[in-house]
Each structure stands twice: as structure tokens, then as C-alpha cells.
Design an enzyme around this catalytic site. Structure first.
Site, PDB file in Angstrom:
ATOM      1  N   LEU A   3       0.711  -1.185  -0.001  1.00  0.00           N
ATOM      2  CA  LEU A   3       0.084  -0.067   0.076  1.00  0.00           C
ATOM      3  C   LEU A   3       1.004   1.175  -0.031  1.00  0.00           C
ATOM      4  O   LEU A   3       1.912   1.123   0.591  1.00  0.00           O
ATOM      5  CB  LEU A   3      -0.953  -0.098   1.299  1.00  0.00           C
ATOM      6  CG  LEU A   3      -1.797  -1.146   1.441  1.00  0.00           C
ATOM      7  CD1 LEU A   3      -2.706  -1.096   2.584  1.00  0.00           C
ATOM      8  CD2 LEU A   3      -2.953  -0.719   0.159  1.00  0.00           C
ATOM      9  N   ASP A   4       0.683   2.320  -0.733  1.00  0.00           N
ATOM     10  CA  ASP A   4       1.264   3.485  -0.696  1.00  0.00           C
ATOM     11  C   ASP A   4       1.438   4.287   0.659  1.00  0.00           C
ATOM     12  O   ASP A   4       0.745   4.161   1.438  1.00  0.00           O
ATOM     13  CB  ASP A   4       0.811   4.393  -1.820  1.00  0.00           C
ATOM     14  CG  ASP A   4       0.982   3.721  -3.374  1.00  0.00           C
ATOM     15  OD1 ASP A   4       1.752   3.092  -3.302  1.00  0.00           O
ATOM     16  OD2 ASP A   4       0.045   4.429  -4.121  1.00  0.00           O
ATOM     17  N   PHE A   5       2.474   5.030   0.482  1.00  0.00           N
ATOM     18  CA  PHE A   5       2.867   5.660   1.862  1.00  0.00           C
ATOM     19  C   PHE A   5       1.420   6.355   2.460  1.00  0.00           C
ATOM     20  O   PHE A   5       1.233   6.472   3.783  1.00  0.00           O
ATOM     21  CB  PHE A   5       3.939   6.612   1.616  1.00  0.00           C
ATOM     22  CG  PHE A   5       4.414   7.370   2.711  1.00  0.00           C
ATOM     23  CD1 PHE A   5       5.154   6.842   3.671  1.00  0.00           C
ATOM     24  CD2 PHE A   5       4.357   8.913   3.104  1.00  0.00           C
ATOM     25  CE1 PHE A   5       5.739   7.445   4.974  1.00  0.00           C
ATOM     26  CE2 PHE A   5       4.639   9.239   4.070  1.00  0.00           C
ATOM     27  CZ  PHE A   5       5.588   8.689   5.112  1.00  0.00           C
ATOM     28  N   GLU A   6       0.676   6.954   1.502  1.00  0.00           N
ATOM     29  CA  GLU A   6      -0.387   7.857   1.990  1.00  0.00           C
ATOM     30  C   GLU A   6      -1.699   7.186   1.890  1.00  0.00           C
ATOM     31  O   GLU A   6      -2.633   7.595   2.410  1.00  0.00           O
ATOM     32  CB  GLU A   6      -0.498   9.036   0.964  1.00  0.00           C
ATOM     33  CG  GLU A   6       0.667   9.983   0.895  1.00  0.00           C
ATOM     34  CD  GLU A   6       0.742  10.707   2.328  1.00  0.00           C
ATOM     35  OE1 GLU A   6      -0.088  10.846   3.117  1.00  0.00           O
ATOM     36  OE2 GLU A   6       1.891  11.218   2.574  1.00  0.00           O
ATOM     37  N   SER A   7      -1.589   5.755   1.815  1.00  0.00           N
ATOM     38  CA  SER A   7      -2.656   4.873   1.759  1.00  0.00           C
ATOM     39  C   SER A   7      -2.815   4.162   3.100  1.00  0.00           C
ATOM     40  O   SER A   7      -1.595   3.887   3.968  1.00  0.00           O
ATOM     41  CB  SER A   7      -2.800   3.936   0.876  1.00  0.00           C
ATOM     42  OG  SER A   7      -2.630   4.501  -0.531  1.00  0.00           O
TER      43      SER A   7
END
Length: 225
Positions: free
Chosen positions: A137-141
Site C-alpha cells: 500500500l502506498d505511503f499515503e494509503s
């Protein structure tokens, strides 16, 4: 950081779960008598069986001090197996469910010094070695992340051919065009890559803190071709 510590606490709570019949025990499991070397490496969480075959062919694996380049080579609990100069040992296959918070990078390290998944796992006692995230999952997710020491399971869940459905809840700025969203069901091409069907629905509720935003539910099976 405080955020990282809270993240670790969530993992510790979930580590009491039993998933797919896998008993969450840290007790090592001996190799089955006559287990193929690539299967043993996968059981140890080193890599998937296919990736393990490549590592064996590259001469990176030793059994009892001798380099073995035959994937079908049989090993047992009496053998000493070394991969890239590191001794490995089979562990009971285990799966963890983890809620990843915003601000955690799913990586072993980060040159920018941001908190990583490896930092979080290092704070939780009793975890098996070679524990890896299935996908990322992305850093901001934020959301559900699976962790496992089963290389074959990880490869199966990540491979596009497995067609595992993934569901995301996304907040976007402004209104959306229903026709353009419906067109995604036929797939999309971005930067020369084709992606399979993407199902998008618009949620009726609004974010009270951001009334100018729209909430979408997106379902896809990683249709990259």
C-alpha cells in the site's frame, strides 16, 4: 515514533489469529523427508518456488557445504541449507492481518528516513523470520495488508493470473463523470500498458470534513497485461 508504536500494537493484537488453518506458532518445522530444495526454500520464506529455482541455478544455495544447482535436489531435517551465506530453516506457514496506517512505507528501508514496515515489525516480539508483505500500500494509503512467511502463497496472491479481487475506497476532489467511470469496466491503457476491467461505484455519503470531495469504491484484479 508514537505512530509506529501504535501500528506495532495493532499487529500484536492480530497475531493471535489463526488464518487458513495455520497455527500461529513460532516453533520451527523440520523439512519433510525428501522435500525438494525449492519447496524447502519457499517454506522458509526465502522466495516463491519459481524464484528459488532461479537462485539454485545461480549457485547461491549450499547443502551441507556443497553448492547445489539442481532444483529437484531432496533435503531433510538432517541437512544444513545455506542461501547467500545465510543459514535457513523451515517455519510453520503463518499469515498475519495488519492494518497499515497512513505514513508507513511498505519497505525494508527508506533513504528519506520515513517509518517503514520493517521498523514496525522489529518492535513486535515472536514474529517469524522472513516475514513479507503481500503486495503493498502506498505511503499515503491505509488499509488491510497481509503478511506471510509462505513464499508460494505470497507469489500466488500477487500474480496477476490469480485474479484476486482487490477493493479500495478512494476520495477524489470534485465531482466525477459517470460515463468515464463506466468506461473503466472495459479496461484502460496508460503509458503504453493495458489494464483489465476496473469497477467503480460512487458512494452516496460525503466526507463532512471535505464536502467538495467524492468517495469512490474501486474494485480491480490487477489487470496489467
Amino acid at each position: 515514533t508514537k505512530q509506529t508504536k501504535m501500528f506495532a500494537l495493532n499487529l500484536r493484537r492480530l497475531s493471535t489469529l489463526s488464518v487458513r488453518g495455520c497455527h500461529l506458532s513460532t516453533t520451527p518445522v523440520a523439512a519433510e523427508e525428501g522435500m525438494r530444495l525449492q519447496k524447502y526454500m519457499s517454506r522458509c520464506g526465502v522466495a516463491s518456488r519459481r524464484a528459488a529455482e532461479d537462485m539454485i541455478a545461480q549457485g547461491r544455495v549450499q547443502v551441507d557445504g556443497v553448492v547445489v544447482k539442481t532444483p529437484g535436489f531432496k533435503v531433510s531435517s538432517r541437512n544444513h541449507v545455506v542461501v547467500d551465506n545465510n543459514t535457513i530453516g523451515a517455519q510453520r506457514p503463518r499469515i498475519f492481518l495488519l492494518y497499515k496506517r497512513v505514513g508507513i512505507l511498505v519497505s525494508q528501508s527508506d533513504p528519506k528516513g520515513r517509518p517503514t514496515l520493517a521498523d514496525v515489525l522489529s518492535q513486535v516480539p515472536g514474529l517469524p523470520p522472513n516475514l513479507k508483505a503481500v503486495g503493498r500500500l502506498d505511503f499515503e494509503s491505509e488499509g488491510l495488508l497481509l503478511l506471510t512467511n509462505d513464499g508460494d502463497l505470497s507469489a500466488y496472491l500477487e500474480h496477476p493470473s490469480s485474479q484476486i479481487l482487490r477493493t479500495y475506497r478512494v476520495t477524489v476532489t470534485g465531482e466525477v463523470d459517470p460515463e468515464r467511470l463506466a468506461a473503466l469496466e472495459n479496461g484502460i491503457r496508460i503509458s503504453g500498458f493495458s489494464y483489465g476491467s476496473i469497477l467503480v461505484t460512487v458512494e452516496p455519503e460525503k466526507d463532512s470534513n471535505r464536502p467538495d470531495h467524492t468517495i469512490l469504491t474501486i474494485k480491480l484484479r490487477e489487470g496489467k497485461k
